[in-house]
Scaffold this motif. Structure first.
Motif, mmCIF file in Angstrom:
data_model
loop_
_atom_site.group_PDB
_atom_site.id
_atom_site.type_symbol
_atom_site.label_atom_id
_atom_site.label_comp_id
_atom_site.label_asym_id
_atom_site.label_seq_id
_atom_site.Cartn_x
_atom_site.Cartn_y
_atom_site.Cartn_z
ATOM 1 N N THR A 136 1.948 -1.187 2.756
ATOM 2 C CA THR A 136 1.935 -0.844 1.341
ATOM 3 C C THR A 136 2.178 0.652 1.158
ATOM 4 O O THR A 136 1.968 1.440 2.082
ATOM 5 N N ARG A 137 2.589 1.014 -0.027
ATOM 6 C CA ARG A 137 2.769 2.436 -0.344
ATOM 7 C C ARG A 137 1.428 3.147 -0.188
ATOM 8 O O ARG A 137 0.390 2.624 -0.593
ATOM 9 N N THR A 178 2.107 -2.421 -4.855
ATOM 10 C CA THR A 178 3.553 -2.423 -5.072
ATOM 11 C C THR A 178 3.973 -3.835 -5.471
ATOM 12 O O THR A 178 3.255 -4.807 -5.200
ATOM 13 N N PRO A 179 5.138 -3.995 -6.080
ATOM 14 C CA PRO A 179 5.614 -5.335 -6.439
ATOM 15 C C PRO A 179 5.741 -6.265 -5.241
ATOM 16 O O PRO A 179 5.637 -7.488 -5.379
ATOM 17 N N ARG A 180 5.943 -5.695 -4.052
ATOM 18 C CA ARG A 180 6.096 -6.547 -2.862
ATOM 19 C C ARG A 180 4.844 -7.370 -2.607
ATOM 20 O O ARG A 180 4.934 -8.496 -2.095
ATOM 21 N N THR A 235 -1.754 1.873 -2.189
ATOM 22 C CA THR A 235 -1.600 1.584 -3.610
ATOM 23 C C THR A 235 -0.733 0.343 -3.776
ATOM 24 O O THR A 235 0.112 0.037 -2.917
#
Length: 389
Positions: free
Chosen positions: A55-56, A72-74, A70
């Protein structure tokens, strides 16, 4: 069972939480379960049979080793494709907090586990973070109370969680690797390394993060008082407090070997005479269990989850935090009495042998099943909402 696991820390970082997560993933695979792991930082793409989703993330300013994940759309895409039976949020604060909210939004059963007393850390780390203690406590309590089941890794932390208003709390049993960590790993070569070339000197060892919340400065005065016995100290690990600790312990027989892993870490544990653990913020203290598995007794703070790992007077000693005389006396007793050290070390090893990762993971799976049952009966509209979503 298909488990979506959100964790605040993962490989390549190594600490007690990461060890529990990775050992649990190994056992889940052996038990026939599949996990999808969401983790910050730069994790591997897979861990065994389990996919890991990066993830970011960004570095926490007060603690650069910690990567804050944070959403993310993924995450949403991977969750839809994986279709988990349950969500497991490991120590929800940032990324795992999103896991909690994702579970609730998707009407999935949720288990949250409590590994780090983050509100207490804000006080221990300092740097102005103390003002965050109350809001962080409110936030973490609220997150945990969205779960059907909350697990803590020691009886003391079960009590602590209940004190701060967390509901549906149970114990995730302690566990340790008794094959990798073993008394036979003891090595004169490692003693040379940890004592700065004085392998016959009494050796006290600490393993873990080098940071303020670990209270390592409490070992300074006892170490000074024990110089008549030739005692040496090794602080194994890395962290934001290393340079500060090197300055504080300058002029004492203290060695900073840096981070050790694998066989070197196992040899370090087994090559010590006593494990010194003054941290007061542990929820369990896995390193204490690893020392015990290595046949080395522990002198630890009588605080947090350490009393759950160490039986005072049997597998080591517990000392009131800040009690310089107590620390000095207990360390001296073990470092100067080979028979006492051998007896306690043997009892520590025997205790560790009773706590396998398989047994702990089987207990976790039973808790997953409880969460599933509670969720099914929680509100009649849950099933209708899930059918539409």
């Amino acid at each position: 069972m298909r488990i979506a696991l959100f964790t605040e820390v993962f490989l390549p970082k190594v600490d007690g939480v990461v060890t529990r997560v990775t050992r649990t993933l190994e056992q889940l695979e052996q038990l026939g379960h599949t996990a999808l792991v969401f983790a910050p930082g730069d994790p591997p793409e897979r861990f065994g049979a389990h996919q890991v989703v990066r993830t970011r993330s960004w570095s926490f300013p007060w603690y650069p080793e910690i990567m804050v994940g944070t959403p993310t759309p993924r995450i949403a895409r991977e969750m839809r494709a994986f279709r988990p039976d349950i969500v497991h949020a490991v120590n929800p604060v940032w990324l795992a907090a999103y896991g909690v909210l994702s579970a609730r939004r998707r009407n999935l059963p949720l288990l949250a586990s409590f590994h780090t007393d983050v509100p207490s850390y804000t006080t221990a780390i300092g740097g102005g973070l103390q003002v965050l203690r109350a809001p962080v406590q409110t936030w973490t309590t609220a997150l945990h109370n969205l779960a059907e089941v909350n697990l803590c890794t020691s009886r003391q932390m079960v009590d602590r969680a209940r004190e701060v208003g967390i509901h549906d709390v149970d114990l995730w049993p302690k566990a340790v690797d008794t094959v990798g960590y073993h008394p036979r790993r003891r090595s004169r070569e490692m003693r040379e390394r940890l004592t700065g070339g004085h392998p016959d000197a009494p050796l006290a060892l600490y393993v873990g993060r080098l940071s303020r919340e670990k209270n390592l400065v409490q070992l300074l005065e006892p170490l000074r008082r024990l110089q008549g016995y030739g005692v040496r100290l090794a602080l194994v690990g890395s962290g934001p407090g290393r340079s500060e600790l090197e300055a504080v312990f300058a002029g004492t027989p203290t060695v900073f070997p840096g981070y050790l892993g694998g066989e070197d870490l196992a040899a370090a544990y087994a090559s010590a005479d006593v494990f010194a653990f003054p941290s007061t913020t542990e929820t369990l203290g896995l390193v204490a269990l690893e020392s015990m598995a290595s046949g080395v007794p522990v002198v630890g703070a009588d605080a947090g989850g350490i009393p759950f790992a160490v039986e005072d007077g049997r597998t080591g000693f517990l000392v009131t935090p800040g009690d310089v005389e107590g620390w000095t006396d207990r360390l001296r007793a073990l470092l100067t009495d080979p028979q006492l050290r051998a007896r306690m070390g043997g009892q520590a090893r025997a205790d560790a042998e009773e706590h396998s990762w398989q047994a702990a993971t089987e207990s976790l799976v039973r808790s997953y099943e409880v969460a599933l049952e509670r969720h099914a009966g929680r509100r009649p509209m849950h099933r209708a909402l899930r059918a539409r979503g």
